[in-house]
Each structure stands twice: as C-alpha cells, then as structure tokens.
Design a protein around this motif. Sequence first.
Motif, short mmCIF file in Angstrom:
data_model
loop_
_atom_site.label_atom_id
_atom_site.label_comp_id
_atom_site.label_asym_id
_atom_site.label_seq_id
_atom_site.Cartn_x
_atom_site.Cartn_y
_atom_site.Cartn_z
N ARG A 283 -3.47 0.26 -1.35
CA ARG A 283 -4.09 0.46 -0.04
C ARG A 283 -3.04 0.43 1.07
N GLU A 284 -2.03 -0.42 0.93
CA GLU A 284 -1.01 -0.55 1.96
C GLU A 284 -0.19 0.73 2.13
N ILE A 285 -0.04 1.50 1.07
CA ILE A 285 0.78 2.72 1.16
C ILE A 285 -0.07 3.98 1.08
N ALA A 286 -1.38 3.84 1.38
CA ALA A 286 -2.32 4.95 1.24
C ALA A 286 -1.94 6.16 2.09
N ALA A 287 -1.22 5.94 3.20
CA ALA A 287 -0.81 7.06 4.05
C ALA A 287 0.11 8.03 3.32
N HIS A 288 0.74 7.57 2.23
CA HIS A 288 1.67 8.41 1.48
C HIS A 288 1.00 9.13 0.30
N GLU A 289 -0.31 8.95 0.13
CA GLU A 289 -0.95 9.43 -1.10
C GLU A 289 -0.80 10.93 -1.30
N ASP A 290 -1.05 11.71 -0.26
CA ASP A 290 -0.97 13.17 -0.42
C ASP A 290 0.44 13.61 -0.82
N ASP A 291 1.44 13.02 -0.18
CA ASP A 291 2.83 13.36 -0.52
C ASP A 291 3.14 12.98 -1.96
#
Length: 477
Positions: free
Chosen positions: A109-117
């Motif tokens: 959840r903490e690194i969810a902003a990177h999921e698409d990359d």
Amino acid sequence: MSGAVLAVDQGTSGTKALVICPERGVIGTGSAPVRPRYGAGGAVEADPEEILGSVLDAGRQALAQAAEPVAAVGLANQGETVLAWDPDTGRPLTDAIVWQDRRSETLCREIAAHEDDLKHLTGLPLDPYFAAPKMAWIRRELTREGVVTTSDAWLVHRLTGAFVTDAATAGRTQLLDLDRVDWSPAALEVFGLGGERLPAVVDAAGPVGTTTLFGGELPLTGLLVDQQAALLAQSAREPGAAKCTYGTGAFLLARTGDLPRRTASGLVSCVAWRLGGHTEYCLDGQVYTAASAVQWLTGLGVIKGASDLDAVGGAVPDAGGVTFVPALAGLAAPWWRGDLRGSLTGLGLDTTAGHLVRALCEGIAAQVVELAEAAAPDLGAPLTALRVDGGLTRSALLMQTQADLLQRPVEVSALPDVTALGVGAVARLGLDPRLALHQAAPAWNPAAVYEPRIGASEAAERRARFRAAVDALVEHA
C-alpha cells in the motif's frame, strides 16, 4: 554413464523427485513432506533446513529406487518463497516466507503510486504474492544481514556453491525487467532493495555447478520455476491450449511466444523459460487456495481428505444452493484482492457435507474459468481445451465440474508429477543442448478427457451465482 536424470520438484507442502530415463521413463520416485506454519496476520512460514532436507531425502529415495547412476540433476522451485541467508556459510538468517504470506500488504500500500510503472516494467501487479514485497518486508522487519533471495537461489547455493536463479523464477520477483530479462534498477529502488546483491540470471538449461549431496559428483543442469516446468511438460504450445496445475493453489498458464503480452485482463505476463539465450513468455493466472481449501474442509472434519471429495460430493446431485468462494488466502487473478476472505452462502438446515464439497469444487472451477476467459483475448482465440495436472485431478467430481463450467474438454495428464518431468526435460537439455525442446520433453497423452455434461445456459447461471458472491465480498470489504 546412464542418460537418466534426477528431477526434483520442491513444492509448498513437500518435495517430489523422479529419476527419468529417456528410453524407459520414470524408473525411480521419492517424496518428503514440508510443513508450512500458518500464523496471525497472514503469516505463512517454513523451516529452510526442512526444505533442503526434503530435497535431499526425496532425491536419495528416487536414486535408491532407480538403483542406477544418473547423469545430472534438475531442480524446480515454488517461485515466490523467499528468505535471507549468509552467502559465506549458506546458513539461513530467517525462516522461508512462503508465497502465500500476506504480511507485506502494508508495504504494498505504501508504494501503490508505483504500481502502474512496476506492472509495465515487470509484468506483475503489486501484490504480496510476489517475491519483492516479501524481500522488502524481511529487510524492514527481520534482518539487514546477508542476502535475500527466492528459495531456489539458496537451495542451489547449498547444493553447488553457485549464486544463480533462472530467468523464469527471477520473473516471479517483480524485480526483473520483462523485456531485457535482467534485474531492473528502477524496480529495486521502488522496493528499497537497490543495494542488494542478487543472483545471476541464467538460462533454464545449462551447467550451473556440481553437487555431491546425492552421492558422487553430479552436475546441476536444469533450473525452472514450478508452474513453467509444468507448462513445458504439458506440451501446451499451440494456440488455444493452456494448462492448469491443481496443487496447494491452482495455476493456469498459456504460452504467448517470444514477446511479452502486457495485458489489462488481470492476468500476469511473465517469462515461461529462457533457453539458449532465447526467452519465451506466457500468461499466468492464479487461484491461491485449491488443495489448501480441501485441507481446510478436512481440518473442520467435513471430509477426511482429498480422496473423500468424490464419495462425499457424489452423495448429492448438486450444491443445494450453496455458493463457496474459497478465498481463504484472498483472491488472485483477475481480481487481485488479497484483502478479501472466503464466503459460504445459501446454507440451510438441509445443507450436508456433500453440498459443501460440491460448492468447493464449483468455487475452485469457477475461478479457473475466470482465468481461462481472461486469457482468451490475449491469446487471440478462446481456449479449445484445458490440460490439467496435480493431485486434485484425481477427483472426477472436480474435473467434471471444471469441464461443465468451462464448456470445454478437460484433458488430465497421464503422467503424474509433471513439474518434475518438466525440469527433468530442461536438465536433459542442459546436458545435451543439441536436443530440441520437444525431444527432451515427455510425450504428452491424457489419461482421461472430461467433456461438458451441461449446456451453456446452465453453466452461465452457475458462474453468475459465483460472480455475484464475489461481487458481494468486494462490495463489503
């Protein structure tokens, strides 16, 4: 020297080993259990030394039964299980964190902003199922010492002293660049693993070292992650063919050729194998709980074990209105909702153990159908048949239910232990690179073919009930 090879399949709940002769087939078998431990917060762990001991025990049993020398060893592994260990001594520094472990959910959840990359780079969605979140969790919660790798790298090191992993296993970490088939600095940074020493990524076939732990000196010439090894052995190479292995979980794979398919279907795009420097790719869909759901029913006393499925389920004509979503470790592809838990609905005073068994078979089979349907657009055609293997294929009830809901033939492998057969094939290729893949792999023949016994409309109704139950879980999560 015999042309036989020792093929070892190190799995979640045990290790199987075969001695395979190119002329006579399987001439020796062995097995040894591994006992994962389940704890609070989604913890699933195993003792690394027990895992290694099971490899040695199963391999030595198979060799003793064969009673003749072998030319090489191949090792298949369970993919996303990880541990930290001392690269100088080989001593484990942590327990093995098993692929089913969910404790890295917070980290994801903490690194969810990177999921698409990450998904574009590695082919994998951000989920605790894969190795990198667990590796990062070990570094955060357990130890900064030694190296942290998938279990195969540790086993290979203990067997031979080498520090390697095959390309397909590396592809299960979420740290491998899917196009370059090498470690991705960008992915490593996202997980906080930028300074880690990682094993060399090698082909599935080829000498990686020599072991003396099975007696004498034997080259280790084959390495492959378990589901891809089963795909290779199932010979599911033509368009419209896929395989599903029913083990602790159920895993559907279909080859897509020499280019990765980035997909919006919810399936995973990953390396099938790399041979002679040439990479083949596949689509991969997962059901987290199959045999482990059967074990859960067994623990409740509903049945005595998987061998009871047909007798108990056969005592009733249908599921009696019961719907079971066996998301006992969350839902994987195509939903990717590891936070969900299972549900049993439609229970009444007339519900029997047979209804529960039939509902479980429908729940497993319905998830596999979702995977097959998700794969079809990326394969360019609907599946024409499903080739299946694994312990649960012994259940005629489950296999018939699968054919009914899939509305396609289900072809059961005549050869047990296909994962070991697949890694045995790459071990042979590693010994003799002049062999073609089809020459090294066993001839494929079904032991049984299950044809659908219900019409498309009834299959659609039953699947719709399952989907509605999943939707209710998602809505109330």
